[in-house]
Design a protein around this motif. Structure first.
Motif, PDB file in Angstrom:
ATOM      1  N   GLY A 195       0.793  -1.224   0.000  1.00 49.14           N
ATOM      2  CA  GLY A 195       0.000   0.000   0.000  1.00 49.14           C
ATOM      3  C   GLY A 195       0.824   1.273   0.000  1.00 49.14           C
ATOM      4  N   ARG A 196       2.160   1.133  -0.160  1.00 49.35           N
ATOM      5  CA  ARG A 196       3.046   2.302  -0.173  1.00 49.35           C
ATOM      6  C   ARG A 196       2.856   3.122   1.097  1.00 49.35           C
ATOM      7  NH1 ARG A 196       7.185   2.305  -3.256  1.00 49.35           N
ATOM      8  NH2 ARG A 196       7.118   4.582  -3.572  1.00 49.35           N
ATOM      9  N   CYS A 197       2.854   2.435   2.246  1.00 47.57           N
ATOM     10  CA  CYS A 197       2.647   3.097   3.539  1.00 47.57           C
ATOM     11  C   CYS A 197       3.791   2.731   4.477  1.00 47.57           C
ATOM     12  CB  CYS A 197       1.307   2.686   4.169  1.00 47.57           C
ATOM     13  SG  CYS A 197      -0.130   3.063   3.164  1.00 47.57           S
ATOM     14  N   GLY A 198       3.919   3.518   5.511  1.00 47.81           N
ATOM     15  CA  GLY A 198       4.883   3.259   6.557  1.00 47.81           C
ATOM     16  C   GLY A 198       4.350   3.745   7.897  1.00 47.81           C
ATOM     17  N   VAL A 199       4.782   3.089   9.001  1.00 52.90           N
ATOM     18  CA  VAL A 199       4.332   3.419  10.350  1.00 52.90           C
ATOM     19  C   VAL A 199       5.531   3.923  11.150  1.00 52.90           C
ATOM     20  CG1 VAL A 199       3.213   2.539  12.431  1.00 52.90           C
ATOM     21  CG2 VAL A 199       2.537   1.663  10.184  1.00 52.90           C
ATOM     22  N   PHE A 200       5.294   4.922  11.975  1.00 55.08           N
ATOM     23  CA  PHE A 200       6.382   5.471  12.782  1.00 55.08           C
ATOM     24  C   PHE A 200       5.891   5.739  14.202  1.00 55.08           C
ATOM     25  CE2 PHE A 200       4.177   9.078  10.990  1.00 55.08           C
ATOM     26  CZ  PHE A 200       4.087   9.968  12.054  1.00 55.08           C
ATOM     27  N   ASP A 201       6.861   5.788  15.138  1.00 55.87           N
ATOM     28  CA  ASP A 201       6.600   6.096  16.554  1.00 55.87           C
ATOM     29  C   ASP A 201       7.670   7.094  16.988  1.00 55.87           C
ATOM     30  OD1 ASP A 201       6.117   6.264  19.218  1.00 55.87           O
ATOM     31  OD2 ASP A 201       6.456   4.145  19.672  1.00 55.87           O
ATOM     32  N   TRP A 202       7.258   8.343  17.193  1.00 51.97           N
ATOM     33  CA  TRP A 202       8.177   9.425  17.583  1.00 51.97           C
ATOM     34  C   TRP A 202       8.084   9.582  19.102  1.00 51.97           C
ATOM     35  CZ3 TRP A 202       9.979  13.382  13.727  1.00 51.97           C
ATOM     36  CH2 TRP A 202      10.882  14.276  14.302  1.00 51.97           C
ATOM     37  N   ASP A 203       9.119   9.118  19.814  1.00 45.61           N
ATOM     38  CA  ASP A 203       9.187   9.238  21.271  1.00 45.61           C
ATOM     39  C   ASP A 203       9.679  10.645  21.595  1.00 45.61           C
ATOM     40  OD1 ASP A 203       9.492   9.030  23.967  1.00 45.61           O
ATOM     41  OD2 ASP A 203      10.569   7.120  23.912  1.00 45.61           O
ATOM     42  N   VAL A 204       8.731  11.534  21.938  1.00 46.73           N
ATOM     43  CA  VAL A 204       9.084  12.925  22.198  1.00 46.73           C
ATOM     44  C   VAL A 204       9.880  13.038  23.493  1.00 46.73           C
ATOM     45  CG1 VAL A 204       8.158  15.253  22.499  1.00 46.73           C
ATOM     46  CG2 VAL A 204       7.020  13.642  20.948  1.00 46.73           C
ATOM     47  N   THR A 205       9.536  12.241  24.488  1.00 41.90           N
ATOM     48  CA  THR A 205      10.199  12.339  25.791  1.00 41.90           C
ATOM     49  C   THR A 205      11.664  11.933  25.706  1.00 41.90           C
ATOM     50  OG1 THR A 205       8.087  11.859  26.858  1.00 41.90           O
ATOM     51  CG2 THR A 205      10.081  11.605  28.194  1.00 41.90           C
ATOM     52  N   ASN A 206      11.944  10.810  25.016  1.00 41.19           N
ATOM     53  CA  ASN A 206      13.311  10.297  24.929  1.00 41.19           C
ATOM     54  C   ASN A 206      14.029  10.726  23.659  1.00 41.19           C
ATOM     55  OD1 ASN A 206      13.005   8.803  27.388  1.00 41.19           O
ATOM     56  ND2 ASN A 206      11.814   7.288  26.227  1.00 41.19           N
ATOM     57  N   ALA A 207      13.378  11.538  22.793  1.00 37.29           N
ATOM     58  CA  ALA A 207      13.998  12.091  21.581  1.00 37.29           C
ATOM     59  C   ALA A 207      14.546  10.980  20.683  1.00 37.29           C
ATOM     60  CB  ALA A 207      15.101  13.085  21.936  1.00 37.29           C
ATOM     61  N   ARG A 208      13.689  10.060  20.297  1.00 42.51           N
ATOM     62  CA  ARG A 208      14.070   9.003  19.375  1.00 42.51           C
ATOM     63  C   ARG A 208      12.848   8.630  18.539  1.00 42.51           C
ATOM     64  NH1 ARG A 208      15.006   4.201  23.874  1.00 42.51           N
ATOM     65  NH2 ARG A 208      12.830   4.059  24.592  1.00 42.51           N
ATOM     66  N   VAL A 209      13.115   8.122  17.334  1.00 44.45           N
ATOM     67  CA  VAL A 209      12.061   7.815  16.372  1.00 44.45           C
ATOM     68  C   VAL A 209      12.248   6.379  15.904  1.00 44.45           C
ATOM     69  CG1 VAL A 209      10.957   8.465  14.196  1.00 44.45           C
ATOM     70  CG2 VAL A 209      12.039  10.222  15.622  1.00 44.45           C
ATOM     71  N   SER A 210      11.155   5.637  15.885  1.00 40.93           N
ATOM     72  CA  SER A 210      11.172   4.256  15.400  1.00 40.93           C
ATOM     73  C   SER A 210      10.351   4.183  14.115  1.00 40.93           C
ATOM     74  CB  SER A 210      10.583   3.300  16.447  1.00 40.93           C
ATOM     75  OG  SER A 210      11.339   3.361  17.638  1.00 40.93           O
ATOM     76  N   TRP A 211      10.925   3.510  13.111  1.00 44.13           N
ATOM     77  CA  TRP A 211      10.242   3.316  11.826  1.00 44.13           C
ATOM     78  C   TRP A 211       9.966   1.835  11.622  1.00 44.13           C
ATOM     79  CZ3 TRP A 211      13.076   6.677   7.573  1.00 44.13           C
ATOM     80  CH2 TRP A 211      12.718   8.027   7.759  1.00 44.13           C
ATOM     81  N   SER A 212       8.869   1.559  10.952  1.00 49.10           N
ATOM     82  CA  SER A 212       8.594   0.186  10.549  1.00 49.10           C
ATOM     83  C   SER A 212       9.458  -0.177   9.350  1.00 49.10           C
ATOM     84  CB  SER A 212       7.110   0.020  10.193  1.00 49.10           C
ATOM     85  OG  SER A 212       6.781   0.816   9.069  1.00 49.10           O
ATOM     86  N   ALA A 213       9.544  -1.486   9.083  1.00 45.79           N
ATOM     87  CA  ALA A 213      10.338  -1.942   7.933  1.00 45.79           C
ATOM     88  C   ALA A 213       9.772  -1.395   6.626  1.00 45.79           C
ATOM     89  CB  ALA A 213      10.371  -3.472   7.894  1.00 45.79           C
ATOM     90  N   SER A 214       8.440  -1.262   6.555  1.00 47.83           N
ATOM     91  CA  SER A 214       7.827  -0.726   5.334  1.00 47.83           C
ATOM     92  C   SER A 214       8.203   0.739   5.123  1.00 47.83           C
ATOM     93  CB  SER A 214       6.309  -0.873   5.409  1.00 47.83           C
ATOM     94  OG  SER A 214       5.799  -0.176   6.533  1.00 47.83           O
ATOM     95  N   MET A 215       8.424   1.481   6.222  1.00 46.51           N
ATOM     96  CA  MET A 215       8.830   2.881   6.093  1.00 46.51           C
ATOM     97  C   MET A 215      10.237   2.978   5.506  1.00 46.51           C
ATOM     98  SD  MET A 215       7.491   5.886   6.780  1.00 46.51           S
ATOM     99  CE  MET A 215       7.956   7.615   7.014  1.00 46.51           C
ATOM    100  N   TYR A 216      11.138   2.121   5.986  1.00 44.85           N
ATOM    101  CA  TYR A 216      12.489   2.103   5.419  1.00 44.85           C
ATOM    102  C   TYR A 216      12.457   1.722   3.940  1.00 44.85           C
ATOM    103  CZ  TYR A 216      14.788   2.549   9.982  1.00 44.85           C
ATOM    104  OH  TYR A 216      15.238   3.015  11.184  1.00 44.85           O
ATOM    105  N   GLN A 217      11.649   0.694   3.612  1.00 47.05           N
ATOM    106  CA  GLN A 217      11.586   0.236   2.225  1.00 47.05           C
ATOM    107  C   GLN A 217      10.932   1.282   1.331  1.00 47.05           C
ATOM    108  OE1 GLN A 217       9.978  -3.672   1.874  1.00 47.05           O
ATOM    109  NE2 GLN A 217      10.144  -3.766  -0.346  1.00 47.05           N
TER     110      GLN A 217
END
Length: 740
Positions: A224-246
């Motif tokens: 679906g040409r989509c990606g999921v992310f989780d932006w940890d504002v408190t700890n200043a770090r961002v997590s991307w799903s594998a589909s987001m990288y691809q």
């Protein structure tokens, strides 16, 4: 989403969690074991007490029978029984004796509640015990105290002994060497171990399930040409799903990304992604919904639509911005193309010469051009998309009259074709049609000029009818004159034919005698001058004969009395025959003829007529070609037709004379031919014979350059006889015979 599933997997396999669960299971098992052991110990104590009470009741009844065998014992006698102090007073129990009527006559201790009968002592609910103490029952006193009760029959009545259960429970041993406790503790430990093993297996199974779900979810997001992310504002770090990288073409860089790395990739149209995240974190109820550019690993740019919201982690109370990104590059390209097409459509509609308006299915304005606004005097602020058709109609100029018009497709629903007149006198033709989506498209044309032209035409028609009536009268007069002229022309033609015939008869005699004198058949003439005179007489006679033959042939063509017998003929044979006829003239003027026939052509034509056409054209070309010149003949096929070209390098013809060539007995042709001699009937005869074949002749000439004559003939003659019938002449029947 991948981060959330990873947290669930970590939680399920953490050692502290496993120990806590194991301890909880152990405590729960120990509590159950204690409760079961206490229940069994209490039951055993109650059963032992019931057995003892049954034995004491039997002994007490025996003692009472010994003290008072036939009458009811007195209270003193009842106290004298030696078992009562041990059973009643020492254990808190009581003994009651009743007579035959059921009334209590004595009790021990005496401080027991006053009662008249056993029913006043015991409640309504009582149950007899089973087992060894089958004479014992459990009951409840009137004050609600649960007791054990034993009854015995006496000679004078009955004995009732009661013992409270509270005293029995207090004396029950608590887990004193109970095997149930050991068994339950062992089972609890085994259950704890089995639970820990099963829980570990469940945790591993859940981990594998989470892994499979993560892979499937990533595969779906990639499709679906989509990606999921989780932006940890408190700890200043961002997590991307594998589909987001691809999606962006990057390789995973560890477990997390820094906000600066993400800001270098995602670039909104306005502002910075970091400022956008800080603003969203400051307002937890806000949501993020923006379109921004993203730089791929290949250096290209994609358009992403970011949708996210602020959430708070329940485990560590950290603030996160969780959402997804969708690739909308193609959608933006399509939107740009649609906007370009819409702009072109509007420009095309604006350039129309007619007034154009389009409404949607809800009768709201979609598009109109300036001609529509100017035609109906609409203000620009009203003619905007979204305005209802009712408002636009109300602002338009009122219509003086309206009448329907006929046309095609009027049977379709929503189709209307009318003609209306505006108050200023203008006429407008309206063509409306319903579109497939339920809208209405209308094209309105100002036909005022057409209406004025129609009025003028009607006036002209009226005048023309008057002129026609006058013309009919004049036509009748002219028809009479033409008929008379035709008769005169026919008479002239017949006269010329008769005259030519009459001239040929004496001329043949002159030619014959002149030829005999020229050849001196009967003997010498005596004087050489006579031989010269006879030669001149013979040449002049031949020239006169040609003139008479031309006049006679032209008269036959005009009157239609000519034989037309088409036969298969080769064009090269016809050219050779014509050259043979013109041979003496060609030799006399030293003129050469160049023949150019690309391919042999077989055509259906009258051989005599074709021969005469070629001879007449060659004779004209030879007469106007200088001595020692060249005449060229070409033959080319053009489909089902044959083109014959006769070209000379003579004096040429003036342009103003060309339209009048080919007319019989005309002075123009005579002037054209006069410098070379002749009557000027050659082209007229060739034209008539060509038309007899269904062909035509065209002449192209330039003064001082030369002349080209084109003869355009059909290859076949399927309607030759029909054409002769139309002229009133049957083929091979009417033949004009001329005596030589």
């Amino acid at each position: 989403m991948g981060c959330l599933i990873g947290r669930v997997r970590t939680f399920a396999t953490h050692p502290v969690v496993l120990v806590s669960v194991a301890a909880l299971l152990f405590v729960t098992g120990f509590a159950v074991a204690v409760w079961v052991d206490h229940r069994e110990s209490r039951s055993a104590a109650i059963e032992s007490e019931a057995t003892r009470l049954d034995l004491v009741a039997s002994l007490t009844a025996h003692e009472i029978q010994s003290v008072a065998p036939w009458e009811s014992p007195t209270p003193g006698q009842l106290r004298a029984v030696r078992l009562l102090p041990q059973t009643a007073a020492a254990r808190g129990g009581a003994a009651y004796v009743s007579d035959h009527q059921g009334f209590i006559v004595a009790s021990e201790p005496a401080t027991s509640p006053r009662a008249l009968s056993f029913g006043d002592v015991l409640g309504d609910a009582s149950h007899r015990m089973t087992g060894a103490a089958s004479g014992i029952m459990t009951a409840t006193l009137r004050d609600g105290t649960p007791v054990l009760a034993a009854t015995r029959d006496l000679a004078s009545g009955q004995l009732l002994m009661v013992q409270p259960l509270s005293a029995v429970a207090a004396e029950a041993p608590f887990m004193r060497g109970s095997p149930a406790f050991v068994l339950l503790v062992s089972v609890g430990c085994l259950g704890l171990a089995a639970g820990c093993v099963g829980f570990a297996r469940s945790a591993r199974s859940a981990g594998r399930l989470c892994t499979r779900l993560t892979r499937r979810l990533d595969a779906s997001l990639v499709q679906g040409r989509c990606g999921v992310f989780d932006w940890d504002v408190t700890n200043a770090r961002v997590s991307w799903s594998a589909s987001m990288y691809q999606l962006l073409g990057y390789q995973p860089r560890g477990e997390h990304l820094t906000p600066e790395e993400v800001a270098a990739i995602l670039q909104p149209e306005e502002g910075c992604i970091l400022a956008m995240v800080r603003a969203a974190a400051a307002s937890p109820a806000s949501r993020i919904d923006h379109e921004m550019k993203a730089r791929t690993a290949a250096g290209q740019w994609l358009w992403l639509r970011i949708k996210a919201e602020v959430v708070r982690d329940l485990l560590d109370a950290s603030q996160h911005i969780v959402g997804f990104a969708v690739d909308i590059t193609e959608e933006r390209g399509q939107a740009a193309r649609r906007a370009d097409v819409d702009l072109r459509l509007r420009e095309a509609v604006e350039t129309l010469s007619e007034a154009f308006v389009l409404y949607d299915a809800e009768d709201r304005l979609v598009l109109c051009n300036s001609k529509f606004r100017n035609l109906h005097g609409l203000p620009a602020d009203l003619a905007r998309p979204g305005t209802t058709r009712r408002d636009i109609t109300a602002a338009m100029l009122p219509r003086v009259t309206e009448k329907p018009l006929a046309g095609q497709h009027l049977d379709l629903p929503g189709t209307r074709r009318v003609e209306t007149q505006l108050p200023d006198g203008r006429w407008v033709q309206v063509n409306e049609r319903r579109t497939r989506d339920g809208g209405i498209v209308s094209v309105e044309t100002d036909v005022s000029a057409l209406k004025r032209s129609e009025a003028k035409l009607r006036e002209r028609e009226r005048r023309l009818k008057g002129s026609v009536r006058q013309a009919e009268t004049a036509a009748q007069h002219y028809a009479a004159l033409a008929e008379r002229s035709l008769e005169e022309n026919q008479a002239k033609t017949e006269f010329l034919a008769r005259m030519s015939h009459e001239l040929r008869t004496p001329l043949n005699a002159i030619l014959g005698f002149a030829d005999m004198m020229r050849q001196e058949i009967l003997g010498p003439l005596g004087c050489p001058r006579y031989a010269e005179y006879s030669h001149d007489i013979h040449a002049s006679g031949h020239k006169l004969l040609e003139v008479i033959d031309g006049i006679l042939q032209m008269s036959r063509i005009e009157s239609g009395r000519i034989t037309f017998s088409p036969q298969l003929t080769r064009i090269e044979v016809a050219i050779e025959s014509a050259l043979a006829t013109m041979g003496p003239e060609l030799v006399a003027r030293d003129i050469s003829v160049a023949v150019d026939v690309a391919t042999p052509v077989l055509l259906q034509a009258d051989r005599t007529a074709l021969h005469d056409i070629l001879v007449q054209l060659l004779r004209n070309s030879v007469r106007f070609t200088q001595v020692g010149g060249t005449v060229r003949i070409c033959a080319r096929t053009a489909g089902e037709r044959l083109n014959l070209y006769v070209e000379d390098a003579g004096a040429g013809i003036d342009p103003e004379v060309l339209p009048r060539l080919g007319k019989p007995f005309g002075q123009t042709e005579a002037e054209y031919c006069r410098s070379g001699g002749g009557t000027g009937l050659g082209l007229a005869i060739a034209k008539g014979l060509a038309e007899l074949h269904g062909g035509r002749i065209r002449i192209r000439s330039e003064r001082g350059v030369g002349t080209i004559v084109l003869v355009h003939l059909p290859v076949t003659q399927p309607a030759a006889n029909d054409r002769q019938v139309e002229r009133g002449v049957e083929a091979h029947r009417h033949v004009l015979v001329a005596a030589e």
